[in-house]
Design a protein around this motif. Sequence first.
Motif, PDB file in Angstrom:
ATOM      1  N   LEU A  68       0.850  -1.202   0.000  1.00 60.44           N
ATOM      2  CA  LEU A  68       0.000   0.000   0.000  1.00 60.44           C
ATOM      3  C   LEU A  68       0.883   1.250   0.000  1.00 60.44           C
ATOM      4  O   LEU A  68       0.636   2.203  -0.751  1.00 60.44           O
ATOM      5  CB  LEU A  68      -0.928  -0.007   1.225  1.00 60.44           C
ATOM      6  CG  LEU A  68      -1.634   1.316   1.547  1.00 60.44           C
ATOM      7  CD1 LEU A  68      -2.591   1.717   0.424  1.00 60.44           C
ATOM      8  CD2 LEU A  68      -2.418   1.210   2.857  1.00 60.44           C
ATOM      9  N   ASN A  69       1.913   1.250   0.858  1.00 60.87           N
ATOM     10  CA  ASN A  69       2.813   2.404   0.901  1.00 60.87           C
ATOM     11  C   ASN A  69       3.454   2.642  -0.457  1.00 60.87           C
ATOM     12  O   ASN A  69       3.504   3.775  -0.947  1.00 60.87           O
ATOM     13  CB  ASN A  69       3.908   2.195   1.959  1.00 60.87           C
ATOM     14  CG  ASN A  69       3.344   2.158   3.373  1.00 60.87           C
ATOM     15  OD1 ASN A  69       2.200   2.526   3.597  1.00 60.87           O
ATOM     16  ND2 ASN A  69       4.139   1.701   4.323  1.00 60.87           N
ATOM     17  N   ARG A  70       3.908   1.575  -1.099  1.00 59.40           N
ATOM     18  CA  ARG A  70       4.535   1.721  -2.426  1.00 59.40           C
ATOM     19  C   ARG A  70       3.534   2.269  -3.433  1.00 59.40           C
ATOM     20  O   ARG A  70       3.853   3.188  -4.202  1.00 59.40           O
ATOM     21  CB  ARG A  70       5.046   0.362  -2.940  1.00 59.40           C
ATOM     22  CG  ARG A  70       6.190  -0.219  -2.159  1.00 59.40           C
ATOM     23  CD  ARG A  70       6.926  -1.281  -2.969  1.00 59.40           C
ATOM     24  NE  ARG A  70       6.147  -2.480  -3.253  1.00 59.40           N
ATOM     25  CZ  ARG A  70       6.033  -3.539  -2.448  1.00 59.40           C
ATOM     26  NH1 ARG A  70       6.647  -3.538  -1.282  1.00 59.40           N
ATOM     27  NH2 ARG A  70       5.323  -4.595  -2.807  1.00 59.40           N
ATOM     28  N   GLU A  71       2.338   1.712  -3.421  1.00 53.19           N
ATOM     29  CA  GLU A  71       1.307   2.170  -4.363  1.00 53.19           C
ATOM     30  C   GLU A  71       0.990   3.646  -4.122  1.00 53.19           C
ATOM     31  O   GLU A  71       0.780   4.410  -5.057  1.00 53.19           O
ATOM     32  CB  GLU A  71       0.022   1.338  -4.183  1.00 53.19           C
ATOM     33  CG  GLU A  71       0.146  -0.097  -4.647  1.00 53.19           C
ATOM     34  CD  GLU A  71       0.295  -0.215  -6.155  1.00 53.19           C
ATOM     35  OE1 GLU A  71      -0.417   0.503  -6.874  1.00 53.19           O
ATOM     36  OE2 GLU A  71       1.137  -1.012  -6.620  1.00 53.19           O
ATOM     37  N   TYR A  72       0.969   4.019  -2.836  1.00 50.06           N
ATOM     38  CA  TYR A  72       0.646   5.402  -2.483  1.00 50.06           C
ATOM     39  C   TYR A  72       1.749   6.361  -2.950  1.00 50.06           C
ATOM     40  O   TYR A  72       1.471   7.398  -3.551  1.00 50.06           O
ATOM     41  CB  TYR A  72       0.434   5.515  -0.971  1.00 50.06           C
ATOM     42  CG  TYR A  72       0.174   6.935  -0.524  1.00 50.06           C
ATOM     43  CD1 TYR A  72      -1.084   7.509  -0.689  1.00 50.06           C
ATOM     44  CD2 TYR A  72       1.189   7.713   0.034  1.00 50.06           C
ATOM     45  CE1 TYR A  72      -1.318   8.824  -0.319  1.00 50.06           C
ATOM     46  CE2 TYR A  72       0.959   9.020   0.419  1.00 50.06           C
ATOM     47  CZ  TYR A  72      -0.299   9.565   0.237  1.00 50.06           C
ATOM     48  OH  TYR A  72      -0.528  10.882   0.599  1.00 50.06           O
ATOM     49  N   PHE A  73       3.007   6.005  -2.692  1.00 49.23           N
ATOM     50  CA  PHE A  73       4.110   6.885  -3.112  1.00 49.23           C
ATOM     51  C   PHE A  73       4.148   6.992  -4.634  1.00 49.23           C
ATOM     52  O   PHE A  73       4.339   8.080  -5.185  1.00 49.23           O
ATOM     53  CB  PHE A  73       5.464   6.379  -2.598  1.00 49.23           C
ATOM     54  CG  PHE A  73       5.543   6.300  -1.099  1.00 49.23           C
ATOM     55  CD1 PHE A  73       4.962   7.278  -0.308  1.00 49.23           C
ATOM     56  CD2 PHE A  73       6.197   5.242  -0.472  1.00 49.23           C
ATOM     57  CE1 PHE A  73       5.012   7.200   1.079  1.00 49.23           C
ATOM     58  CE2 PHE A  73       6.254   5.160   0.913  1.00 49.23           C
ATOM     59  CZ  PHE A  73       5.662   6.139   1.677  1.00 49.23           C
ATOM     60  N   LYS A  74       3.957   5.853  -5.294  1.00 47.91           N
ATOM     61  CA  LYS A  74       3.950   5.853  -6.757  1.00 47.91           C
ATOM     62  C   LYS A  74       2.862   6.797  -7.269  1.00 47.91           C
ATOM     63  O   LYS A  74       3.093   7.620  -8.150  1.00 47.91           O
ATOM     64  CB  LYS A  74       3.643   4.431  -7.268  1.00 47.91           C
ATOM     65  CG  LYS A  74       4.801   3.739  -7.954  1.00 47.91           C
ATOM     66  CD  LYS A  74       4.327   2.542  -8.783  1.00 47.91           C
ATOM     67  CE  LYS A  74       3.695   1.445  -7.946  1.00 47.91           C
ATOM     68  NZ  LYS A  74       3.267   0.261  -8.678  1.00 47.91           N
ATOM     69  N   ALA A  75       1.677   6.651  -6.678  1.00 46.89           N
ATOM     70  CA  ALA A  75       0.539   7.446  -7.135  1.00 46.89           C
ATOM     71  C   ALA A  75       0.728   8.919  -6.793  1.00 46.89           C
ATOM     72  O   ALA A  75       0.479   9.806  -7.619  1.00 46.89           O
ATOM     73  CB  ALA A  75      -0.749   6.917  -6.501  1.00 46.89           C
ATOM     74  N   GLY A  76       1.192   9.183  -5.566  1.00 48.17           N
ATOM     75  CA  GLY A  76       1.297  10.567  -5.101  1.00 48.17           C
ATOM     76  C   GLY A  76       2.431  11.323  -5.765  1.00 48.17           C
ATOM     77  O   GLY A  76       2.309  12.516  -6.057  1.00 48.17           O
ATOM     78  N   LEU A  77       3.553  10.637  -6.010  1.00 44.89           N
ATOM     79  CA  LEU A  77       4.745  11.350  -6.487  1.00 44.89           C
ATOM     80  C   LEU A  77       4.983  11.171  -7.975  1.00 44.89           C
ATOM     81  O   LEU A  77       5.590  12.024  -8.610  1.00 44.89           O
ATOM     82  CB  LEU A  77       5.986  10.887  -5.707  1.00 44.89           C
ATOM     83  CG  LEU A  77       5.897  11.088  -4.179  1.00 44.89           C
ATOM     84  CD1 LEU A  77       7.127  10.495  -3.497  1.00 44.89           C
ATOM     85  CD2 LEU A  77       5.763  12.557  -3.815  1.00 44.89           C
ATOM     86  N   PHE A  78       4.535  10.063  -8.559  1.00 46.61           N
ATOM     87  CA  PHE A  78       4.917   9.814  -9.954  1.00 46.61           C
ATOM     88  C   PHE A  78       3.748   9.680 -10.936  1.00 46.61           C
ATOM     89  O   PHE A  78       3.975   9.593 -12.122  1.00 46.61           O
ATOM     90  CB  PHE A  78       5.805   8.567 -10.032  1.00 46.61           C
ATOM     91  CG  PHE A  78       7.004   8.660  -9.113  1.00 46.61           C
ATOM     92  CD1 PHE A  78       7.960   9.639  -9.320  1.00 46.61           C
ATOM     93  CD2 PHE A  78       7.142   7.803  -8.037  1.00 46.61           C
ATOM     94  CE1 PHE A  78       9.050   9.750  -8.464  1.00 46.61           C
ATOM     95  CE2 PHE A  78       8.231   7.909  -7.179  1.00 46.61           C
ATOM     96  CZ  PHE A  78       9.174   8.883  -7.388  1.00 46.61           C
ATOM     97  N   SER A  79       2.519   9.598 -10.433  1.00 45.51           N
ATOM     98  CA  SER A  79       1.399   9.503 -11.385  1.00 45.51           C
ATOM     99  C   SER A  79       0.872  10.908 -11.660  1.00 45.51           C
ATOM    100  O   SER A  79       1.235  11.863 -10.970  1.00 45.51           O
ATOM    101  CB  SER A  79       0.290   8.635 -10.830  1.00 45.51           C
ATOM    102  OG  SER A  79      -0.532   9.399  -9.956  1.00 45.51           O
ATOM    103  N   SER A  80      -0.003  11.055 -12.653  1.00 40.07           N
ATOM    104  CA  SER A  80      -0.549  12.385 -12.933  1.00 40.07           C
ATOM    105  C   SER A  80      -1.863  12.604 -12.190  1.00 40.07           C
ATOM    106  O   SER A  80      -2.466  13.661 -12.296  1.00 40.07           O
ATOM    107  CB  SER A  80      -0.754  12.560 -14.440  1.00 40.07           C
ATOM    108  OG  SER A  80      -1.564  11.520 -14.904  1.00 40.07           O
ATOM    109  N   VAL A  81      -2.277  11.620 -11.383  1.00 39.66           N
ATOM    110  CA  VAL A  81      -3.500  11.794 -10.590  1.00 39.66           C
ATOM    111  C   VAL A  81      -3.225  12.806  -9.475  1.00 39.66           C
ATOM    112  O   VAL A  81      -2.199  12.715  -8.796  1.00 39.66           O
ATOM    113  CB  VAL A  81      -3.944  10.441  -9.972  1.00 39.66           C
ATOM    114  CG1 VAL A  81      -5.215  10.627  -9.155  1.00 39.66           C
ATOM    115  CG2 VAL A  81      -4.165   9.418 -11.072  1.00 39.66           C
ATOM    116  N   MET A  82      -4.103  13.771  -9.314  1.00 39.06           N
ATOM    117  CA  MET A  82      -3.864  14.826  -8.319  1.00 39.06           C
ATOM    118  C   MET A  82      -4.273  14.411  -6.908  1.00 39.06           C
ATOM    119  O   MET A  82      -5.189  13.733  -6.670  1.00 39.06           O
ATOM    120  CB  MET A  82      -4.631  16.095  -8.706  1.00 39.06           C
ATOM    121  CG  MET A  82      -3.884  16.877  -9.757  1.00 39.06           C
ATOM    122  SD  MET A  82      -2.301  17.416  -9.083  1.00 39.06           S
ATOM    123  CE  MET A  82      -1.423  17.864 -10.553  1.00 39.06           C
TER     124      MET A  82
END
Lengths: 254, 213
Positions: A240-254
Amino acid sequence: MSETINLTLRVWRQKGPRTQGSLETYKAIDISTDMSFLEMLDVVNEELTVDGKEPIAFDHDCREGICGMCGVVVNGRSHGPEKGTTLCQLHMRHFSDGDTIFIEPWRSKAFPVIKDLAVDRGAFDTLIQAGGFVSVNAGGAQDANCLPVPQEDAEKAMDAAACIGCGACVASCPNASAMLFVGAKVSQLALLPQGKPEAAQRALSMVRTMDELGFGNCTNERECEAECPKEISISNIARLNREYFKAGLFSSVM
Amino acid sequence: MNWFTNTLGSSIGKKLMMAITGLCFCGFLVVHLIGNLTLYGGKDFFSAYVEHLHSYGPLVTVAELGLLALAIIHVLTGLTLFFGNLGARPEGYKVNKNAGGRTIGSLTMPYTGILLLAFIVLHLIQLRFVNYDETMTVFQNVSNTLSQPAYVIIYIAAVIVAAIHVSHGFWSAFQTLGANHPKYMPLIQGVGIVFSLVVGIGFGLIPGYILSL
Ligand code: SF4
Ligand code: FES
């Protein structure tokens, strides 16, 4: 021949969500050791009803360890002292004659007490809703194996999907955190190709909702993993932490 | 930049900050311990180390300011998490029992943290914010300070507290960063325990050595 035992129960009684509660003492007499914990409570409730008293409210449904409805804290342990067991699957043979058993509801700001031992776990439904949808192709059935999933991933996703949403992880967490539940729900989809397109949105939205609902912050105490009746691993929290960091820092989802 | 503060501001974001700053402090502990071990080489060896360190001049100041920034982030985030967690369970249990996940380290994390902060302030006042000259060298100050029984007790207690804090903090930081792998997690946990023992023993024996001089 089944053995019988006599117990003293100290049960949390609370009339409604906004009233004060307290521990009340009851006797559980001639309890067969083959009974489940819930059946023992049924016996006590029958006697209370015969005496014209209000029976103890507690949640339950399938009584076979798969629905996630049951759950109370028994002597400080969520779902009682046995590992990997729901309350409905906890048998009275694990207790001895003369024992005093403390029975309390799940305690968390996000799970307010409705009555006695029954708590409102609607926060988990809100979390599932926050997870959103997965895209699945409509139309004719796909050819088998055209979406290859490695066996190991399928196994891990299945392990995460074993979560029955009982809330014991929140109840046993010293911080009342819901990270194991959210970790399991995010993992079961993050591991499979079907869940990939919405993975970033899902991770961000579920974590934000989790914080808004008033759950505490995980400090890696590992009590959830030890108490989870489905033995969900905290490696799901790391995912979950990895998915969150990926999403928060590297995806274009705001 | 909103996305950045949003990401760091959530419960997992705060944990990320705790993990990164915490691991930086683990690195600092290693450097500080290596430096202090020069004490075992005697007065001259230690003084040579102090001189060498001071020869970096402004770099030392930069490092100190960096550590200060890390400390501010670590302490403020930690306190925010701690008070947030108190609020997450307004009514506690009458009976509490450990299911086997908690350790002394994890159980006491906020408290050992606050004690460490208090000790670090004292430690800095006694050894860092002192006017050093020929009449008062760093070595003299260290041996004077460590010959006061009260300070020795505080020092050893603080070293034990630090070891306990690190025993949970080290592996926990990796788990928070998402680095939980079946092949490496047991190793990381083992290294965490060994590291906390090394910190405890390495720093903890210094007063004994100084007294025996
Ligand atoms: S993770 Fe385990 S303890 Fe938590 S809700 Fe799911 S089954 Fe229950
Ligand atoms: S009643 Fe369904 S899991 Fe216990």
